[in-house]
Design a protein around this motif. Sequence first.
Motif, PDB file in Angstrom:
ATOM      1  N   PHE A  10      92.219   7.452  12.194  1.00  0.00           N
ATOM      2  CA  PHE A  10      93.180   6.496  12.893  1.00  0.00           C
ATOM      3  C   PHE A  10      92.674   5.275  13.362  1.00  0.00           C
ATOM      4  CE2 PHE A  10      94.807  11.155  13.237  1.00  0.00           C
ATOM      5  CZ  PHE A  10      96.226  10.745  12.900  1.00  0.00           C
ATOM      6  N   ILE A  11      93.000   4.055  13.246  1.00  0.00           N
ATOM      7  CA  ILE A  11      92.520   2.755  13.508  1.00  0.00           C
ATOM      8  C   ILE A  11      93.414   2.152  14.421  1.00  0.00           C
ATOM      9  CG2 ILE A  11      91.195   2.456  11.649  1.00  0.00           C
ATOM     10  CD1 ILE A  11      93.225   0.553  10.441  1.00  0.00           C
ATOM     11  N   ASP A  12      93.244   1.429  15.378  1.00  0.00           N
ATOM     12  CA  ASP A  12      93.976   0.650  16.404  1.00  0.00           C
ATOM     13  C   ASP A  12      93.330  -0.743  16.623  1.00  0.00           C
ATOM     14  OD1 ASP A  12      95.922   0.624  18.272  1.00  0.00           O
ATOM     15  OD2 ASP A  12      95.149   1.890  19.836  1.00  0.00           O
ATOM     16  N   ARG A  13      94.045  -1.574  17.399  1.00  0.00           N
ATOM     17  CA  ARG A  13      93.529  -2.788  17.872  1.00  0.00           C
ATOM     18  C   ARG A  13      94.197  -3.276  19.138  1.00  0.00           C
ATOM     19  NH1 ARG A  13      95.218  -6.189  13.362  1.00  0.00           N
ATOM     20  NH2 ARG A  13      93.450  -5.568  12.495  1.00  0.00           N
ATOM     21  N   ASP A  14      93.528  -3.639  20.083  1.00  0.00           N
ATOM     22  CA  ASP A  14      94.010  -4.020  21.404  1.00  0.00           C
ATOM     23  C   ASP A  14      94.919  -5.167  21.228  1.00  0.00           C
ATOM     24  OD1 ASP A  14      92.652  -2.157  22.854  1.00  0.00           O
ATOM     25  OD2 ASP A  14      91.053  -3.776  23.309  1.00  0.00           O
ATOM     26  N   ASN A  15      96.276  -4.910  21.766  1.00  0.00           N
ATOM     27  CA  ASN A  15      97.165  -6.105  21.955  1.00  0.00           C
ATOM     28  C   ASN A  15      97.732  -6.659  20.638  1.00  0.00           C
ATOM     29  OD1 ASN A  15      96.611  -5.983  24.651  1.00  0.00           O
ATOM     30  ND2 ASN A  15      95.005  -7.419  24.352  1.00  0.00           N
ATOM     31  N   ASP A  16      97.612  -5.925  19.591  1.00  0.00           N
ATOM     32  CA  ASP A  16      97.965  -6.353  18.309  1.00  0.00           C
ATOM     33  C   ASP A  16      98.206  -5.045  17.220  1.00  0.00           C
ATOM     34  OD1 ASP A  16      98.753  -8.063  16.165  1.00  0.00           O
ATOM     35  OD2 ASP A  16      96.789  -8.640  15.923  1.00  0.00           O
ATOM     36  N   LEU A  17      99.241  -5.079  16.349  1.00  0.00           N
ATOM     37  CA  LEU A  17      99.948  -4.041  15.574  1.00  0.00           C
ATOM     38  C   LEU A  17      98.818  -3.909  14.608  1.00  0.00           C
ATOM     39  CD1 LEU A  17     103.638  -4.601  15.725  1.00  0.00           C
ATOM     40  CD2 LEU A  17     102.218  -2.716  16.833  1.00  0.00           C
ATOM     41  N   ILE A  18      98.762  -2.628  13.946  1.00  0.00           N
ATOM     42  CA  ILE A  18      97.929  -2.491  12.815  1.00  0.00           C
ATOM     43  C   ILE A  18      98.962  -2.612  11.780  1.00  0.00           C
ATOM     44  CG2 ILE A  18      96.915  -0.605  11.451  1.00  0.00           C
ATOM     45  CD1 ILE A  18      94.997  -1.553  13.607  1.00  0.00           C
ATOM     46  N   GLY A  19      98.542  -3.268  10.589  1.00  0.00           N
ATOM     47  CA  GLY A  19      99.401  -3.595   9.417  1.00  0.00           C
ATOM     48  C   GLY A  19      98.903  -2.619   8.222  1.00  0.00           C
ATOM     49  N   ILE A  20      99.712  -2.703   7.166  1.00  0.00           N
ATOM     50  CA  ILE A  20      99.268  -2.082   5.729  1.00  0.00           C
ATOM     51  C   ILE A  20      98.284  -2.576   5.374  1.00  0.00           C
ATOM     52  CG2 ILE A  20     100.110  -1.708   3.573  1.00  0.00           C
ATOM     53  CD1 ILE A  20     102.768  -1.324   4.647  1.00  0.00           C
ATOM     54  N   GLU A  21      97.777  -3.925   5.393  1.00  0.00           N
ATOM     55  CA  GLU A  21      96.646  -4.486   4.852  1.00  0.00           C
ATOM     56  C   GLU A  21      95.502  -3.902   5.756  1.00  0.00           C
ATOM     57  OE1 GLU A  21      98.933  -6.460   6.812  1.00  0.00           O
ATOM     58  OE2 GLU A  21     100.183  -6.595   4.904  1.00  0.00           O
ATOM     59  N   ASP A  22      95.482  -3.696   6.900  1.00  0.00           N
ATOM     60  CA  ASP A  22      94.355  -3.383   7.837  1.00  0.00           C
ATOM     61  C   ASP A  22      94.163  -1.813   7.187  1.00  0.00           C
ATOM     62  OD1 ASP A  22      94.107  -5.361   9.576  1.00  0.00           O
ATOM     63  OD2 ASP A  22      95.982  -4.643  10.477  1.00  0.00           O
ATOM     64  N   CYS A  23      95.056  -0.927   7.140  1.00  0.00           N
ATOM     65  CA  CYS A  23      94.724   0.397   6.620  1.00  0.00           C
ATOM     66  C   CYS A  23      94.283   0.344   5.270  1.00  0.00           C
ATOM     67  CB  CYS A  23      96.208   1.186   6.666  1.00  0.00           C
ATOM     68  SG  CYS A  23      96.818   1.337   8.316  1.00  0.00           S
ATOM     69  N   GLU A  24      94.783  -0.679   4.219  1.00  0.00           N
ATOM     70  CA  GLU A  24      94.100  -0.615   2.876  1.00  0.00           C
ATOM     71  C   GLU A  24      92.694  -1.162   2.881  1.00  0.00           C
ATOM     72  OE1 GLU A  24      97.233  -3.360   1.043  1.00  0.00           O
ATOM     73  OE2 GLU A  24      98.409  -1.654   0.464  1.00  0.00           O
ATOM     74  N   LYS A  25      92.459  -2.077   3.686  1.00  0.00           N
ATOM     75  CA  LYS A  25      90.978  -2.598   3.815  1.00  0.00           C
ATOM     76  C   LYS A  25      90.065  -1.344   4.562  1.00  0.00           C
ATOM     77  CE  LYS A  25      92.083  -7.093   5.044  1.00  0.00           C
ATOM     78  NZ  LYS A  25      92.090  -8.419   6.058  1.00  0.00           N
ATOM     79  N   VAL A  26      90.375  -0.840   5.475  1.00  0.00           N
ATOM     80  CA  VAL A  26      89.732   0.303   6.057  1.00  0.00           C
ATOM     81  C   VAL A  26      89.604   1.552   4.899  1.00  0.00           C
ATOM     82  CG1 VAL A  26      89.279   2.005   7.544  1.00  0.00           C
ATOM     83  CG2 VAL A  26      90.142  -0.384   8.293  1.00  0.00           C
ATOM     84  N   SER A  27      90.631   1.689   4.314  1.00  0.00           N
ATOM     85  CA  SER A  27      90.555   2.805   3.208  1.00  0.00           C
ATOM     86  C   SER A  27      89.600   2.747   2.286  1.00  0.00           C
ATOM     87  CB  SER A  27      91.969   3.106   2.686  1.00  0.00           C
ATOM     88  OG  SER A  27      92.027   4.079   1.763  1.00  0.00           O
ATOM     89  N   ARG A  28      89.805   1.240   1.509  1.00  0.00           N
ATOM     90  CA  ARG A  28      88.798   0.829   0.623  1.00  0.00           C
ATOM     91  C   ARG A  28      87.277   1.213   1.121  1.00  0.00           C
ATOM     92  NH1 ARG A  28      92.356  -2.764  -0.735  1.00  0.00           N
ATOM     93  NH2 ARG A  28      91.622  -4.370   0.427  1.00  0.00           N
ATOM     94  N   GLN A  29      86.860   0.598   2.126  1.00  0.00           N
ATOM     95  CA  GLN A  29      85.655   0.482   2.581  1.00  0.00           C
ATOM     96  C   GLN A  29      85.190   1.981   2.816  1.00  0.00           C
ATOM     97  OE1 GLN A  29      83.559  -2.042   3.113  1.00  0.00           O
ATOM     98  NE2 GLN A  29      84.987  -3.802   2.364  1.00  0.00           N
ATOM     99  N   ALA A  30      86.099   2.803   3.530  1.00  0.00           N
ATOM    100  CA  ALA A  30      85.714   4.190   3.862  1.00  0.00           C
ATOM    101  C   ALA A  30      85.462   5.120   2.907  1.00  0.00           C
ATOM    102  CB  ALA A  30      86.726   4.555   4.800  1.00  0.00           C
TER     103      ALA A  30
END
Length: 165
Positions: A53-73
């Motif tokens: 689960f990823i989050d960001r202060d004062n901003d929404l998490i988008g699909i692109e964020d999830c994809e980037k984290v998924s690839r790196q992770a």
Amino acid sequence: MGHGPFFVGWENSMAVADSKIRQLLQPIVEALGCELWGIDLQSGAKTKLLRVFIDRDNDLIGIEDCEKVSRQASSILDVEGVINGEYILEVSSPGMDRPLYELGHYEKFVGEDISLRLRFPYEGRRNFKGRLTGVDGDEIILVAADHEFLFPVEGIEKANVVPRF
């Protein structure tokens, strides 16, 4: 309260894996401009499921964020080999019913309704739902059905915010 043996056997190895995974993923997630809210590693019959689960202060998490984290992770997890056998990786935002993992999470959601499951029964029950009214040391204060309960965070197996609509 004393520190009891909350993890035994298989659960202990899962807790060690959780800790190692967290250490590996935290810098990756932060480098991508997000916060590692939590991880949930579940073992199925054939494969394991790792939810990140990823989050960001004062901003929404988008699909692109999830994809980037998924690839790196997935790259670092495969190289490090911390998960034995096959696994499925899911990366998402915590959502409206976000899970609560650590003391700081509970502090952020004082005043909200939460549901929780204890590792061991208290007064014959493991499941409680009520208003999170505060944090005292390493315990949370939960008001449910006009009763106030103090639960040590380490005694909580699972907790989620109950969304208001």
